[in-house]
Design a protein around this motif. Structure first.
Motif, PDB file in Angstrom:
ATOM      1  N   SER A 152      52.003 -77.490  65.810  1.00  0.00           N
ATOM      2  CA  SER A 152      52.695 -78.347  65.580  1.00  0.00           C
ATOM      3  C   SER A 152      54.275 -77.329  65.541  1.00  0.00           C
ATOM      4  N   ALA A 153      54.455 -76.497  63.984  1.00  0.00           N
ATOM      5  CA  ALA A 153      55.530 -75.432  64.116  1.00  0.00           C
ATOM      6  C   ALA A 153      55.341 -74.636  65.173  1.00  0.00           C
ATOM      7  N   ALA A 154      54.468 -73.571  65.918  1.00  0.00           N
ATOM      8  CA  ALA A 154      54.788 -72.849  66.873  1.00  0.00           C
ATOM      9  C   ALA A 154      55.889 -73.564  67.977  1.00  0.00           C
ATOM     10  N   TRP A 155      54.989 -74.637  68.243  1.00  0.00           N
ATOM     11  CA  TRP A 155      55.795 -75.536  69.156  1.00  0.00           C
ATOM     12  C   TRP A 155      56.786 -75.787  69.339  1.00  0.00           C
ATOM     13  N   MET A 156      57.132 -76.265  68.095  1.00  0.00           N
ATOM     14  CA  MET A 156      58.523 -76.865  68.056  1.00  0.00           C
ATOM     15  C   MET A 156      59.767 -75.737  67.398  1.00  0.00           C
ATOM     16  N   SER A 157      59.337 -74.206  67.531  1.00  0.00           N
ATOM     17  CA  SER A 157      60.029 -73.262  67.145  1.00  0.00           C
ATOM     18  C   SER A 157      60.953 -72.702  68.552  1.00  0.00           C
ATOM     19  N   HIS A 158      62.256 -72.244  67.982  1.00  0.00           N
ATOM     20  CA  HIS A 158      62.333 -71.236  69.329  1.00  0.00           C
ATOM     21  C   HIS A 158      61.521 -70.054  70.077  1.00  0.00           C
ATOM     22  N   TYR A 159      60.822 -69.615  69.781  1.00  0.00           N
ATOM     23  CA  TYR A 159      60.004 -68.803  70.468  1.00  0.00           C
ATOM     24  C   TYR A 159      59.339 -69.370  71.600  1.00  0.00           C
ATOM     25  N   PRO A 160      58.917 -69.031  73.168  1.00  0.00           N
ATOM     26  CA  PRO A 160      58.729 -69.435  74.215  1.00  0.00           C
ATOM     27  C   PRO A 160      57.326 -70.048  73.951  1.00  0.00           C
ATOM     28  N   ARG A 161      57.649 -71.238  74.629  1.00  0.00           N
ATOM     29  CA  ARG A 161      55.953 -71.851  74.336  1.00  0.00           C
ATOM     30  C   ARG A 161      55.489 -72.536  75.309  1.00  0.00           C
ATOM     31  N   TYR A 162      55.946 -71.320  76.085  1.00  0.00           N
ATOM     32  CA  TYR A 162      54.422 -71.007  77.222  1.00  0.00           C
ATOM     33  C   TYR A 162      53.674 -69.453  76.661  1.00  0.00           C
ATOM     34  N   VAL A 164      53.898 -68.714  72.717  1.00  0.00           N
ATOM     35  CA  VAL A 164      53.775 -68.916  71.299  1.00  0.00           C
ATOM     36  C   VAL A 164      53.159 -70.379  71.176  1.00  0.00           C
ATOM     37  N   GLY A 165      53.405 -71.170  71.741  1.00  0.00           N
ATOM     38  CA  GLY A 165      53.720 -72.402  71.493  1.00  0.00           C
ATOM     39  C   GLY A 165      51.803 -72.840  72.073  1.00  0.00           C
ATOM     40  N   THR A 166      51.911 -71.749  73.191  1.00  0.00           N
ATOM     41  CA  THR A 166      50.416 -72.598  73.996  1.00  0.00           C
ATOM     42  C   THR A 166      49.490 -71.640  73.410  1.00  0.00           C
ATOM     43  N   GLY A 167      50.162 -70.103  73.271  1.00  0.00           N
ATOM     44  CA  GLY A 167      48.767 -69.919  71.985  1.00  0.00           C
ATOM     45  C   GLY A 167      48.581 -70.412  70.940  1.00  0.00           C
ATOM     46  N   ALA A 168      49.272 -70.827  70.483  1.00  0.00           N
ATOM     47  CA  ALA A 168      48.311 -72.141  69.541  1.00  0.00           C
ATOM     48  C   ALA A 168      47.664 -73.378  69.701  1.00  0.00           C
ATOM     49  N   VAL A 169      48.050 -73.739  71.219  1.00  0.00           N
ATOM     50  CA  VAL A 169      47.631 -74.936  71.056  1.00  0.00           C
ATOM     51  C   VAL A 169      45.943 -73.915  71.464  1.00  0.00           C
ATOM     52  N   LEU A 170      45.594 -73.118  72.266  1.00  0.00           N
ATOM     53  CA  LEU A 170      44.688 -72.189  72.514  1.00  0.00           C
ATOM     54  C   LEU A 170      43.789 -71.665  71.351  1.00  0.00           C
ATOM     55  N   PHE A 171      44.276 -71.697  70.425  1.00  0.00           N
ATOM     56  CA  PHE A 171      43.470 -71.303  68.453  1.00  0.00           C
ATOM     57  C   PHE A 171      43.709 -72.991  68.134  1.00  0.00           C
ATOM     58  N   VAL A 172      43.529 -74.182  68.441  1.00  0.00           N
ATOM     59  CA  VAL A 172      43.355 -75.199  68.230  1.00  0.00           C
ATOM     60  C   VAL A 172      42.388 -75.984  69.085  1.00  0.00           C
ATOM     61  N   LEU A 173      41.893 -75.603  70.304  1.00  0.00           N
ATOM     62  CA  LEU A 173      41.185 -75.606  71.603  1.00  0.00           C
ATOM     63  C   LEU A 173      39.894 -75.286  70.955  1.00  0.00           C
ATOM     64  N   LEU A 204      46.570 -62.970  70.708  1.00  0.00           N
ATOM     65  CA  LEU A 204      47.025 -61.868  71.722  1.00  0.00           C
ATOM     66  C   LEU A 204      48.348 -62.731  71.786  1.00  0.00           C
ATOM     67  N   MET A 205      48.735 -63.550  72.729  1.00  0.00           N
ATOM     68  CA  MET A 205      49.176 -64.434  73.571  1.00  0.00           C
ATOM     69  C   MET A 205      50.988 -64.333  72.250  1.00  0.00           C
ATOM     70  N   ILE A 206      50.394 -65.250  71.007  1.00  0.00           N
ATOM     71  CA  ILE A 206      51.494 -65.619  69.177  1.00  0.00           C
ATOM     72  C   ILE A 206      51.903 -64.188  69.142  1.00  0.00           C
ATOM     73  N   ALA A 207      51.022 -63.091  69.005  1.00  0.00           N
ATOM     74  CA  ALA A 207      51.793 -61.837  68.350  1.00  0.00           C
ATOM     75  C   ALA A 207      52.079 -61.081  69.250  1.00  0.00           C
ATOM     76  N   THR A 208      51.559 -61.111  70.479  1.00  0.00           N
ATOM     77  CA  THR A 208      52.669 -60.395  71.994  1.00  0.00           C
ATOM     78  C   THR A 208      54.568 -61.185  72.026  1.00  0.00           C
ATOM     79  N   GLY A 209      54.628 -62.692  72.153  1.00  0.00           N
ATOM     80  CA  GLY A 209      54.787 -63.166  72.073  1.00  0.00           C
ATOM     81  C   GLY A 209      56.089 -62.864  71.536  1.00  0.00           C
ATOM     82  N   ILE A 210      55.540 -63.060  70.163  1.00  0.00           N
ATOM     83  CA  ILE A 210      57.033 -63.347  68.807  1.00  0.00           C
ATOM     84  C   ILE A 210      57.483 -62.000  68.832  1.00  0.00           C
ATOM     85  N   VAL A 211      56.237 -60.631  69.284  1.00  0.00           N
ATOM     86  CA  VAL A 211      56.946 -59.188  68.878  1.00  0.00           C
ATOM     87  C   VAL A 211      58.120 -59.228  70.293  1.00  0.00           C
ATOM     88  N   GLN A 212      57.737 -60.018  71.570  1.00  0.00           N
ATOM     89  CA  GLN A 212      58.993 -58.886  72.616  1.00  0.00           C
ATOM     90  C   GLN A 212      59.946 -59.832  71.464  1.00  0.00           C
TER      91      GLN A 212
END
Length: 221
Positions: A152-162, A164-173, A204-212
Protein backbone atom coordinates in the motif's frame (compact mmCIF):
# COMPACT_ATOMS: atom_id res chain seq x y z
CA UNK A 1 26.13 5.45 -19.87
CA UNK A 2 29.73 6.20 -18.81
CA UNK A 3 32.06 3.27 -19.34
CA UNK A 4 33.09 3.24 -15.68
CA UNK A 5 29.47 2.92 -14.50
CA UNK A 6 28.89 0.04 -16.91
CA UNK A 7 31.98 -1.82 -15.69
CA UNK A 8 31.67 -1.17 -11.97
CA UNK A 9 27.92 -1.02 -11.30
CA UNK A 10 25.69 -2.81 -13.82
CA UNK A 11 27.47 -6.19 -13.65
CA UNK A 12 25.99 -6.65 -10.16
CA UNK A 13 22.52 -6.36 -11.67
CA UNK A 14 23.45 -8.94 -14.29
CA UNK A 15 24.91 -11.18 -11.58
CA UNK A 16 21.66 -10.89 -9.61
CA UNK A 17 19.63 -11.93 -12.65
CA UNK A 18 21.99 -14.85 -13.29
CA UNK A 19 21.80 -16.07 -9.69
CA UNK A 20 18.00 -15.81 -9.57
CA UNK A 21 17.64 -17.63 -12.89
CA UNK A 22 20.10 -20.34 -11.86
CA UNK A 23 18.25 -20.91 -8.60
CA UNK A 24 14.92 -21.26 -10.41
CA UNK A 25 16.18 -23.97 -12.74
CA UNK A 26 18.46 -25.77 -10.28
CA UNK A 27 16.33 -25.68 -7.12
CA UNK A 28 14.98 -29.21 -7.62
CA UNK A 29 18.32 -30.67 -8.75
CA UNK A 30 21.10 -31.97 -6.49
CA UNK A 31 23.18 -28.86 -7.30
CA UNK A 32 20.38 -26.63 -6.01
CA UNK A 33 19.97 -28.44 -2.73
CA UNK A 34 21.82 -27.81 0.50
CA UNK A 35 24.33 -25.00 0.94
CA UNK A 36 24.73 -24.18 -2.75
CA UNK A 37 20.99 -23.84 -3.17
CA UNK A 38 20.74 -21.51 -0.17
CA UNK A 39 23.59 -19.38 -1.50
CA UNK A 40 22.01 -19.12 -4.94
CA UNK A 41 18.63 -18.23 -3.49
CA UNK A 42 19.99 -15.55 -1.21
CA UNK A 43 22.32 -14.15 -3.86
CA UNK A 44 19.52 -13.00 -6.16
CA UNK A 45 18.24 -10.22 -3.89
CA UNK A 46 21.54 -9.72 -2.02
CA UNK A 47 23.19 -8.75 -5.30
CA UNK A 48 20.30 -6.37 -5.99
CA UNK A 49 21.15 -4.71 -2.66
CA UNK A 50 24.77 -4.36 -3.76
CA UNK A 51 23.65 -2.91 -7.09
CA UNK A 52 21.54 -0.32 -5.25
CA UNK A 53 24.37 0.54 -2.86
CA UNK A 54 26.70 1.28 -5.77
CA UNK A 55 24.17 3.13 -7.90
CA UNK A 56 22.59 5.49 -5.35
CA UNK A 57 24.16 8.94 -5.72
CA UNK A 58 25.58 10.98 -2.86
CA UNK A 59 23.37 13.79 -1.64
CA UNK A 60 19.98 14.29 -0.05
CA UNK A 61 18.61 10.96 -1.34
CA UNK A 62 21.41 8.86 0.16
CA UNK A 63 19.23 8.01 3.18
CA UNK A 64 16.49 6.65 0.93
CA UNK A 65 19.08 4.52 -0.84
CA UNK A 66 20.27 3.05 2.44
CA UNK A 67 16.68 2.23 3.44
CA UNK A 68 16.20 0.39 0.15
CA UNK A 69 19.46 -1.48 0.69
CA UNK A 70 18.34 -2.43 4.21
CA UNK A 71 14.99 -3.74 2.96
CA UNK A 72 16.70 -5.83 0.28
CA UNK A 73 19.32 -7.22 2.67
CA UNK A 74 16.61 -8.26 5.12
CA UNK A 75 14.63 -9.87 2.28
CA UNK A 76 17.71 -11.77 1.12
CA UNK A 77 18.20 -12.98 4.69
CA UNK A 78 14.56 -14.05 4.68
CA UNK A 79 15.04 -15.98 1.44
CA UNK A 80 17.69 -18.09 3.15
CA UNK A 81 16.22 -18.23 6.65
CA UNK A 82 12.80 -19.41 5.51
CA UNK A 83 14.39 -22.58 4.14
CA UNK A 84 15.74 -23.32 7.62
CA UNK A 85 13.00 -21.98 9.88
CA UNK A 86 9.68 -20.54 8.71
CA UNK A 87 9.27 -18.21 11.69
CA UNK A 88 12.78 -16.79 11.30
CA UNK A 89 12.21 -16.25 7.60
CA UNK A 90 8.86 -14.59 8.22
CA UNK A 91 10.43 -12.30 10.81
CA UNK A 92 13.11 -11.21 8.33
CA UNK A 93 10.52 -10.44 5.68
CA UNK A 94 8.29 -8.56 8.15
CA UNK A 95 11.31 -6.44 9.13
CA UNK A 96 12.08 -5.85 5.43
CA UNK A 97 8.50 -4.69 4.86
CA UNK A 98 8.71 -2.23 7.76
CA UNK A 99 11.93 -0.73 6.47
CA UNK A 100 10.31 -0.40 3.03
CA UNK A 101 7.25 1.27 4.59
CA UNK A 102 9.52 3.89 6.19
CA UNK A 103 11.11 4.51 2.78
CA UNK A 104 7.78 4.90 1.02
CA UNK A 105 6.27 7.11 3.74
CA UNK A 106 9.28 9.40 3.42
CA UNK A 107 8.34 9.69 -0.25
CA UNK A 108 4.57 9.97 -0.18
CA UNK A 109 2.79 11.24 -3.25
CA UNK A 110 1.72 14.82 -2.47
CA UNK A 111 -1.55 14.58 -4.39
CA UNK A 112 -2.65 10.96 -4.84
CA UNK A 113 -5.55 10.40 -7.21
CA UNK A 114 -8.82 8.80 -6.02
CA UNK A 115 -7.93 5.55 -7.83
CA UNK A 116 -4.48 5.55 -6.24
CA UNK A 117 -6.06 5.98 -2.80
CA UNK A 118 -8.55 3.20 -3.54
CA UNK A 119 -5.79 0.82 -4.65
CA UNK A 120 -3.70 1.69 -1.61
CA UNK A 121 -6.60 0.98 0.73
CA UNK A 122 -7.38 -2.24 -1.11
CA UNK A 123 -3.83 -3.51 -0.72
CA UNK A 124 -3.71 -2.54 2.95
CA UNK A 125 -6.95 -4.31 3.83
CA UNK A 126 -7.20 -6.95 1.15
CA UNK A 127 -3.71 -8.42 1.47
CA UNK A 128 -4.12 -9.85 5.00
CA UNK A 129 -7.77 -10.76 4.31
CA UNK A 130 -7.00 -12.80 1.19
CA UNK A 131 -3.94 -14.29 2.90
CA UNK A 132 -6.13 -15.58 5.71
CA UNK A 133 -8.72 -16.97 3.31
CA UNK A 134 -6.01 -18.81 1.35
CA UNK A 135 -4.10 -20.17 4.34
CA UNK A 136 -6.71 -20.41 7.08
CA UNK A 137 -4.00 -19.40 9.57
CA UNK A 138 -4.26 -16.24 11.73
CA UNK A 139 -0.47 -15.96 12.05
CA UNK A 140 -0.21 -15.75 8.26
CA UNK A 141 -2.71 -12.88 8.29
CA UNK A 142 -0.58 -11.09 10.88
CA UNK A 143 2.49 -11.35 8.66
CA UNK A 144 0.41 -10.34 5.65
CA UNK A 145 -0.57 -7.12 7.44
CA UNK A 146 3.10 -6.09 7.17
CA UNK A 147 3.11 -7.19 3.53
CA UNK A 148 -0.04 -5.22 2.78
CA UNK A 149 1.33 -2.12 4.50
CA UNK A 150 4.43 -2.32 2.31
CA UNK A 151 2.46 -2.75 -0.91
CA UNK A 152 0.00 0.00 0.00
CA UNK A 153 2.77 2.44 0.92
CA UNK A 154 4.61 1.63 -2.32
CA UNK A 155 1.50 2.31 -4.37
CA UNK A 156 0.89 5.58 -2.51
CA UNK A 157 4.48 6.80 -2.88
CA UNK A 158 5.70 9.22 -5.53
CA UNK A 159 7.75 6.47 -7.17
CA UNK A 160 6.42 5.22 -10.53
CA UNK A 161 3.41 3.02 -9.80
CA UNK A 162 3.93 0.89 -12.88
CA UNK A 163 7.46 0.02 -11.75
CA UNK A 164 7.65 0.22 -7.97
CA UNK A 165 3.94 -0.15 -7.18
CA UNK A 166 3.54 -3.04 -9.59
CA UNK A 167 6.67 -4.68 -8.18
CA UNK A 168 5.13 -4.58 -4.72
CA UNK A 169 1.92 -6.13 -6.07
CA UNK A 170 3.93 -8.96 -7.66
CA UNK A 171 5.49 -9.57 -4.23
CA UNK A 172 1.97 -9.89 -2.78
CA UNK A 173 0.87 -12.29 -5.52
CA UNK A 174 3.93 -14.45 -4.92
CA UNK A 175 3.14 -14.71 -1.22
CA UNK A 176 -0.51 -15.49 -1.94
CA UNK A 177 0.62 -18.48 -3.97
CA UNK A 178 2.73 -19.60 -1.01
CA UNK A 179 -0.22 -19.22 1.34
CA UNK A 180 -2.46 -21.21 -1.00
CA UNK A 181 -0.30 -24.25 -0.27
CA UNK A 182 -1.18 -23.99 3.43
CA UNK A 183 -4.94 -24.11 3.05
CA UNK A 184 -7.57 -25.92 1.05
CA UNK A 185 -7.00 -24.11 -2.26
CA UNK A 186 -5.10 -26.31 -4.67
CA UNK A 187 -3.64 -23.91 -7.23
CA UNK A 188 -0.90 -26.19 -8.52
CA UNK A 189 1.01 -25.98 -10.78
CA UNK A 190 0.88 -22.17 -10.42
CA UNK A 191 2.76 -21.99 -7.10
CA UNK A 192 5.57 -24.21 -8.33
CA UNK A 193 5.94 -22.27 -11.55
CA UNK A 194 5.32 -18.69 -10.45
CA UNK A 195 6.29 -18.09 -6.80
CA UNK A 196 9.96 -17.37 -7.43
CA UNK A 197 9.59 -15.47 -10.76
CA UNK A 198 6.89 -13.20 -9.32
CA UNK A 199 8.88 -12.52 -6.16
CA UNK A 200 12.17 -11.82 -7.88
CA UNK A 201 10.57 -9.75 -10.66
CA UNK A 202 8.86 -7.67 -7.99
CA UNK A 203 12.10 -7.03 -6.12
CA UNK A 204 13.89 -6.24 -9.38
CA UNK A 205 11.23 -3.72 -10.44
CA UNK A 206 11.26 -2.05 -7.02
CA UNK A 207 15.05 -1.80 -6.86
CA UNK A 208 15.63 -0.53 -10.39
CA UNK A 209 12.61 1.78 -10.34
CA UNK A 210 13.68 3.53 -7.14
CA UNK A 211 17.33 3.74 -8.19
CA UNK A 212 16.38 5.40 -11.47
CA UNK A 213 14.31 7.96 -9.57
CA UNK A 214 17.08 8.67 -7.07
CA UNK A 215 19.54 9.18 -9.92
CA UNK A 216 17.15 11.46 -11.80
CA UNK A 217 16.90 9.03 -14.71
CA UNK A 218 13.17 8.56 -14.17
CA UNK A 219 10.80 11.36 -13.07
CA UNK A 220 8.89 10.89 -9.84
CA UNK A 221 5.12 11.13 -10.05
Amino acid sequence: MPKRALIEKRPWLLASLAAATAYYFLRDNPVGEGTWGLLLKGAGVALLALYVLLRVPHGKHRGDGFLLVGALVLAAAGDVAIELDVLAGGACFAAAHMVAVVLYLRNRHPRPSPTQKLMGAGLLIGTPLVSYVLSGQPEVAIYAAFLGAMASAAWMSHYPRYRVGTGAVLFVLSDWLIFSRMGSFDLEPLPTILIWPLYYAGQLMIATGIVQCLRGEQPVR
